[in-house]
Enzyme design. Structure first.
Site, mmCIF file in Angstrom:
data_model
loop_
_atom_site.group_PDB
_atom_site.id
_atom_site.type_symbol
_atom_site.label_atom_id
_atom_site.label_comp_id
_atom_site.label_asym_id
_atom_site.label_seq_id
_atom_site.Cartn_x
_atom_site.Cartn_y
_atom_site.Cartn_z
ATOM 1 N N GLY A 264 0.793 -1.230 0.000
ATOM 2 C CA GLY A 264 0.000 0.000 0.000
ATOM 3 C C GLY A 264 0.823 1.278 0.000
ATOM 4 O O GLY A 264 0.348 2.318 0.445
ATOM 5 N N ASN B 117 1.712 3.003 -2.630
ATOM 6 C CA ASN B 117 1.057 3.941 -3.552
ATOM 7 C C ASN B 117 -0.194 4.535 -2.910
ATOM 8 O O ASN B 117 -0.495 5.712 -3.094
ATOM 9 C CB ASN B 117 0.694 3.256 -4.874
ATOM 10 C CG ASN B 117 1.867 3.177 -5.825
ATOM 11 O OD1 ASN B 117 2.253 4.171 -6.436
ATOM 12 N ND2 ASN B 117 2.478 1.997 -5.921
ATOM 13 N N MET C 153 -3.933 -7.299 -6.933
ATOM 14 C CA MET C 153 -3.469 -8.434 -7.722
ATOM 15 C C MET C 153 -4.600 -9.405 -8.071
ATOM 16 O O MET C 153 -4.464 -10.626 -7.910
ATOM 17 C CB MET C 153 -2.331 -9.159 -6.991
ATOM 18 C CG MET C 153 -1.162 -8.253 -6.653
ATOM 19 S SD MET C 153 -0.572 -7.261 -8.050
ATOM 20 C CE MET C 153 0.747 -8.308 -8.614
ATOM 21 N N LYS C 154 -5.696 -8.862 -8.517
ATOM 22 C CA LYS C 154 -6.824 -9.710 -8.915
ATOM 23 C C LYS C 154 -7.432 -9.054 -10.150
ATOM 24 O O LYS C 154 -7.651 -7.837 -10.157
ATOM 25 C CB LYS C 154 -7.823 -9.744 -7.743
ATOM 26 C CG LYS C 154 -9.083 -10.477 -8.004
ATOM 27 C CD LYS C 154 -8.993 -11.903 -7.494
ATOM 28 C CE LYS C 154 -10.169 -12.717 -8.007
ATOM 29 N NZ LYS C 154 -9.890 -14.122 -8.082
ATOM 30 N N ILE C 155 -7.677 -9.867 -11.161
ATOM 31 C CA ILE C 155 -8.216 -9.288 -12.398
ATOM 32 C C ILE C 155 -9.709 -9.019 -12.231
ATOM 33 O O ILE C 155 -10.454 -9.869 -11.739
ATOM 34 C CB ILE C 155 -7.943 -10.245 -13.585
ATOM 35 C CG1 ILE C 155 -6.434 -10.305 -13.829
ATOM 36 C CG2 ILE C 155 -8.685 -9.791 -14.840
ATOM 37 C CD1 ILE C 155 -5.995 -11.366 -14.803
ATOM 38 N N LEU C 156 -10.138 -7.818 -12.604
ATOM 39 C CA LEU C 156 -11.567 -7.480 -12.516
ATOM 40 C C LEU C 156 -12.303 -8.172 -13.664
ATOM 41 O O LEU C 156 -11.831 -8.174 -14.800
ATOM 42 C CB LEU C 156 -11.748 -5.961 -12.604
ATOM 43 C CG LEU C 156 -11.123 -5.149 -11.456
ATOM 44 C CD1 LEU C 156 -11.157 -3.664 -11.776
ATOM 45 C CD2 LEU C 156 -11.833 -5.432 -10.135
ATOM 46 N N HIS D 94 1.273 -0.087 -13.374
ATOM 47 C CA HIS D 94 2.020 -1.316 -13.648
ATOM 48 C C HIS D 94 3.517 -0.998 -13.649
ATOM 49 O O HIS D 94 3.939 0.022 -14.212
ATOM 50 C CB HIS D 94 1.590 -1.885 -15.002
ATOM 51 C CG HIS D 94 2.238 -3.204 -15.295
ATOM 52 N ND1 HIS D 94 1.829 -4.378 -14.696
ATOM 53 C CD2 HIS D 94 3.297 -3.519 -16.084
ATOM 54 C CE1 HIS D 94 2.601 -5.369 -15.115
ATOM 55 N NE2 HIS D 94 3.496 -4.880 -15.952
HETATM 56 C C1 GAR Z 1 3.344 -1.480 -7.461
HETATM 57 O O1 GAR Z 1 4.708 -1.461 -7.749
HETATM 58 C C2 GAR Z 1 2.532 -1.720 -8.699
HETATM 59 O O2 GAR Z 1 3.132 -1.237 -9.859
HETATM 60 C C3 GAR Z 1 2.427 -3.218 -8.738
HETATM 61 O O3 GAR Z 1 2.272 -3.591 -7.399
HETATM 62 C C4 GAR Z 1 3.013 -2.698 -6.576
HETATM 63 C C5 GAR Z 1 2.191 -2.332 -5.366
HETATM 64 O O4 GAR Z 1 2.984 -1.673 -4.426
HETATM 65 N N1 GAR Z 1 1.339 -3.637 -9.549
HETATM 66 C C6 GAR Z 1 1.362 -4.694 -10.354
HETATM 67 O O5 GAR Z 1 2.318 -5.432 -10.440
HETATM 68 C C7 GAR Z 1 0.086 -4.931 -11.141
HETATM 69 N N2 GAR Z 1 0.348 -5.696 -12.299
HETATM 70 P P1 GAR Z 1 2.338 -0.930 -3.190
HETATM 71 O O6 GAR Z 1 1.357 -1.905 -2.553
HETATM 72 O O7 GAR Z 1 3.490 -0.615 -2.276
HETATM 73 O O8 GAR Z 1 1.647 0.316 -3.697
#
Ligand code: GAR
Length: 187
Positions: free
Chosen positions: A14, A16, A88-91, A107
């Site tokens: 989390g 981001n 990490m789950k496809i809608l 991504h």
């Molecule tokens: C991020 O780096 C994002 O780009 C990636 O998960 C991480 C989440 O980090 N997303 C994917 O790989 C989706 N395909 P966070 O939980 O610290 O924000």
């Protein structure tokens, strides 16, 4: 300014989410965060929602109709933007058809390169000279959809997966807010 009401979907750390919460407090930033959706009860990201008193929905994706529950919450909290931030789950197609507003995803690669999982190991194996992150509109295809914002950096010869991940995330904290500003610039 009247801010758009957004929901952030997470599965993990989390970071981001944390960054977007901070940005959303800025007077001119176009969104407020009114709901966090998480599909992992052990996600560290849950703490950011709790600490900031943001309504939180923890869902069990093994349950049938779990997406209907999400849709109900999105309606209840009048959400007009979904930000997938490490969700990490496809809608499902049905979800995308039912939620008629905006959904964006971040991504950790320069799409269309390296869609899917294990991005960093594939980037290194492929001996890329640069990499970064992409924020894009969500479509039915995985990591597809129109690109809103991209940020990149050059890979050093000693960079390993951990370093590349860290450098990518630094770019993510810039790219996600930038994409959100772009979306609402003319609205
Ligand atoms: C991020 O780096 C994002 O780009 C990636 O998960 C991480 C989440 O980090 N997303 C994917 O790989 C989706 N395909 P966070 O939980 O610290 O924000």
């Amino acid at each position: 300014m009247v801010k758009k009401r957004a929901s952030i979907f997470i599965s993990g750390k989390g970071s981001n989410l944390k960054n977007l919460i901070k940005k959303s407090r800025e007077y001119n930033f176009p969104i407020s965060i009114n709901l966090v959706v998480c599909n992992n009860p052990n996600s560290e990201g849950i703490l950011h929602a709790k600490k900031n008193s943001i309504p939180l929905l923890i869902i069990d994706t093994k349950k049938r109709n779990f997406e209907n529950k999400i849709l109900l919450y999105l309606k209840k909290y009048k959400i007009s933007l979904i930000c997938l931030a490490g969700y990490m789950k496809i809608l499902s197609k049905k979800f995308l058809n039912n939620y008629k507003k905006i959904i964006i995803n971040i991504h950790p690669s320069l799409l269309p390169k390296f869609k899917g999982l294990n991005t960093f190991s594939r980037i290194l194996e492929n001996k890329e000279i640069k990499t970064g992150c992409t924020v894009h509109y969500v479509s039915e295809k995985l990591d597809d959809g129109n690109i809103i914002s991209q940020k990149y950096f050059y890979i050093n010869k000693n960079d390993n997966e951990i370093i590349i991940k860290r450098k990518t995330q630094i770019q993510e904290y810039l790219a996600f807010p930038e994409a959100i500003i772009k979306i609402y610039r003319y609205n």
